[in-house]
Design a protein around this motif. Structure first.
Motif, PDB file in Angstrom:
ATOM      1  N   GLU A  73      16.782   5.315   7.440  1.00 21.22           N
ATOM      2  CA  GLU A  73      17.040   5.968   6.158  1.00 21.22           C
ATOM      3  C   GLU A  73      17.033   4.948   5.026  1.00 21.22           C
ATOM      4  O   GLU A  73      16.430   5.165   3.976  1.00 21.22           O
ATOM      5  CB  GLU A  73      18.376   6.702   6.188  1.00 21.22           C
ATOM      6  CG  GLU A  73      18.381   7.941   7.049  1.00 21.22           C
ATOM      7  CD  GLU A  73      19.770   8.541   7.197  1.00 21.22           C
ATOM      8  OE1 GLU A  73      20.782   7.887   6.823  1.00 21.22           O
ATOM      9  OE2 GLU A  73      19.850   9.684   7.693  1.00 21.22           O
ATOM     10  N   CYS A 126      13.535   3.669   4.081  1.00 21.42           N
ATOM     11  CA  CYS A 126      12.780   4.657   3.303  1.00 21.42           C
ATOM     12  C   CYS A 126      13.313   4.748   1.874  1.00 21.42           C
ATOM     13  O   CYS A 126      12.533   4.831   0.918  1.00 21.42           O
ATOM     14  CB  CYS A 126      12.802   6.014   3.997  1.00 21.42           C
ATOM     15  SG  CYS A 126      11.908   6.020   5.572  1.00 21.42           S
ATOM     16  N   VAL A 185      16.728  11.420   2.478  1.00 25.51           N
ATOM     17  CA  VAL A 185      15.803  11.019   3.535  1.00 25.51           C
ATOM     18  C   VAL A 185      16.210  11.734   4.817  1.00 25.51           C
ATOM     19  O   VAL A 185      17.391  11.771   5.171  1.00 25.51           O
ATOM     20  CB  VAL A 185      15.830   9.494   3.757  1.00 25.51           C
ATOM     21  CG1 VAL A 185      14.969   9.099   4.950  1.00 25.51           C
ATOM     22  CG2 VAL A 185      15.376   8.757   2.501  1.00 25.51           C
ATOM     23  N   ASP A 205       7.997  12.935  -0.039  1.00 24.38           N
ATOM     24  CA  ASP A 205       7.406  11.817   0.687  1.00 24.38           C
ATOM     25  C   ASP A 205       7.416  12.018   2.188  1.00 24.38           C
ATOM     26  O   ASP A 205       8.331  12.650   2.727  1.00 24.38           O
ATOM     27  CB  ASP A 205       8.178  10.528   0.390  1.00 24.38           C
ATOM     28  CG  ASP A 205       8.122  10.113  -1.057  1.00 24.38           C
ATOM     29  OD1 ASP A 205       7.046  10.267  -1.678  1.00 24.38           O
ATOM     30  OD2 ASP A 205       9.143   9.631  -1.585  1.00 24.38           O
ATOM     31  N   SER A 206       6.423  11.445   2.841  1.00 19.69           N
ATOM     32  CA  SER A 206       6.475  11.286   4.294  1.00 19.69           C
ATOM     33  C   SER A 206       6.228   9.810   4.586  1.00 19.69           C
ATOM     34  O   SER A 206       5.478   9.133   3.869  1.00 19.69           O
ATOM     35  CB  SER A 206       5.469  12.191   5.012  1.00 19.69           C
ATOM     36  OG  SER A 206       4.161  11.886   4.623  1.00 19.69           O
ATOM     37  N   PHE A 207       6.893   9.329   5.629  1.00 24.45           N
ATOM     38  CA  PHE A 207       6.887   7.913   5.984  1.00 24.45           C
ATOM     39  C   PHE A 207       6.510   7.753   7.453  1.00 24.45           C
ATOM     40  O   PHE A 207       6.753   8.639   8.269  1.00 24.45           O
ATOM     41  CB  PHE A 207       8.279   7.292   5.803  1.00 24.45           C
ATOM     42  CG  PHE A 207       8.871   7.473   4.434  1.00 24.45           C
ATOM     43  CD1 PHE A 207       8.638   6.548   3.433  1.00 24.45           C
ATOM     44  CD2 PHE A 207       9.679   8.562   4.142  1.00 24.45           C
ATOM     45  CE1 PHE A 207       9.183   6.702   2.170  1.00 24.45           C
ATOM     46  CE2 PHE A 207      10.240   8.737   2.896  1.00 24.45           C
ATOM     47  CZ  PHE A 207       9.995   7.797   1.901  1.00 24.45           C
ATOM     48  N   ARG A 235       6.592   4.404  10.463  1.00 22.72           N
ATOM     49  CA  ARG A 235       6.842   3.002  10.781  1.00 22.72           C
ATOM     50  C   ARG A 235       5.589   2.454  11.458  1.00 22.72           C
ATOM     51  O   ARG A 235       5.120   2.991  12.453  1.00 22.72           O
ATOM     52  CB  ARG A 235       8.061   2.858  11.685  1.00 22.72           C
ATOM     53  CG  ARG A 235       8.416   1.419  11.916  1.00 22.72           C
ATOM     54  CD  ARG A 235       9.786   1.149  12.473  1.00 22.72           C
ATOM     55  NE  ARG A 235      10.324   2.189  13.323  1.00 22.72           N
ATOM     56  CZ  ARG A 235      11.594   2.229  13.695  1.00 22.72           C
ATOM     57  NH1 ARG A 235      12.445   1.317  13.273  1.00 22.72           N
ATOM     58  NH2 ARG A 235      12.008   3.176  14.487  1.00 22.72           N
ATOM     59  N   TRP A 247       8.429   0.282   7.651  1.00 24.38           N
ATOM     60  CA  TRP A 247       8.306   1.640   7.125  1.00 24.38           C
ATOM     61  C   TRP A 247       7.384   1.636   5.917  1.00 24.38           C
ATOM     62  O   TRP A 247       7.499   0.777   5.035  1.00 24.38           O
ATOM     63  CB  TRP A 247       9.676   2.202   6.751  1.00 24.38           C
ATOM     64  CG  TRP A 247      10.481   2.560   7.945  1.00 24.38           C
ATOM     65  CD1 TRP A 247      11.379   1.766   8.604  1.00 24.38           C
ATOM     66  CD2 TRP A 247      10.432   3.805   8.649  1.00 24.38           C
ATOM     67  NE1 TRP A 247      11.896   2.443   9.678  1.00 24.38           N
ATOM     68  CE2 TRP A 247      11.333   3.693   9.734  1.00 24.38           C
ATOM     69  CE3 TRP A 247       9.725   4.981   8.484  1.00 24.38           C
ATOM     70  CZ2 TRP A 247      11.547   4.741  10.631  1.00 24.38           C
ATOM     71  CZ3 TRP A 247       9.930   6.027   9.375  1.00 24.38           C
ATOM     72  CH2 TRP A 247      10.835   5.891  10.433  1.00 24.38           C
ATOM     73  N   LEU A 259       4.943   4.422   3.146  1.00 22.41           N
ATOM     74  CA  LEU A 259       4.629   5.769   2.683  1.00 22.41           C
ATOM     75  C   LEU A 259       3.309   6.218   3.293  1.00 22.41           C
ATOM     76  O   LEU A 259       2.336   5.465   3.291  1.00 22.41           O
ATOM     77  CB  LEU A 259       4.485   5.792   1.162  1.00 22.41           C
ATOM     78  CG  LEU A 259       5.763   5.826   0.355  1.00 22.41           C
ATOM     79  CD1 LEU A 259       5.513   5.310  -1.052  1.00 22.41           C
ATOM     80  CD2 LEU A 259       6.308   7.240   0.315  1.00 22.41           C
TER      81      LEU A 259
END
Length: 152
Positions: free
Chosen positions: A10, A13, A81, A121-123, A125, A130, A132
Motif C-alpha cells: 500500500e 503505491c 489503495v 490507478d492500477s499497479f 510489481r 511497484w 503504474l
C-alpha cells in the motif's frame, strides 16, 4: 498476504501517486514515464478529450512536451489503495490542479483550481518494484489554463 507485506505494498503505491505529481509539478515531467510499466497507459476518456497514451516511450514524449513556461501544483487527497494480489493493486485518489501558462517567475495571484478530479490507478510489481500499469483521469470539474498575469 501478511499484514506487513500488505502495508508495504500500500505504501509503495501511495508513494508512486505522490511521486507522479512531484515529478510533473516540480520540473521533471518526462520522468513521470519511469513510474509506469513498459506497456503503461495514461488516459482521459470521454467526457474528457479521449486522449490515450500507451507505452513508456510515448509517455516520456507526452509528459516531456509540457510547456516550459507552465507552472502547476497538484494537491492529492483521499488516496485509497487496495491490494488485489501479491503483485497487483488498484487505487482511487482525488486531486486539484492549480496551473498557469506563461510563467516567468515570482508569485502568481491565486485563482481557483483549473481541474478537480480523480485518478483511477492500477499497479503491478515488476522485479520487486511497484509501477503504474494504467492511470485513468476523470474530471468532473475543469476549465481552461489561464495565462500568468490573468489568473485570480
Amino acid at each position: 498476504m501478511e499484514p506487513l507485506e500488505l502495508l508495504l505494498a500500500e505504501r509503495a503505491c501511495e508513494r508512486l501517486i505522490t511521486d507522479f505529481v512531484h515529478r510533473l509539478d516540480l520540473g521533471e515531467p518526462a520522468g513521470v514515464a519511469g513510474l509506469f510499466t513498459e506497456d503503461g497507459v495514461w488516459e482521459w476518456p470521454p467526457p474528457g478529450d479521449g486522449r490515450r497514451v500507451a507505452g513508456r516511450e510515448a509517455l516520456r514524449e507526452y509528459f516531456g512536451s509540457r510547456p516550459a513556461d507552465r507552472l502547476s501544483r497538484r494537491f492529492m487527497s483521499n488516496v485509497l489503495v487496495t491490494v488485489t494480489g501479491p503483485d497487483t493493486a488498484t487505487a482511487v485518489s482525488y486531486f486539484a490542479t492549480y496551473r498557469v501558462d506563461g510563467y516567468g517567475g515570482g508569485m502568481v495571484p491565486a485563482g481557483p483550481p483549473v481541474q478537480v478530479g480523480t485518478y483511477e490507478d492500477s499497479f503491478r510489481r515488476v522485479d520487486g518494484r511497484w509501477l503504474l500499469v494504467h492511470r485513468v483521469l476523470r474530471l468532473p470539474f475543469a476549465g481552461p489554463t489561464p495565462q500568468a498575469g490573468t489568473a485570480g
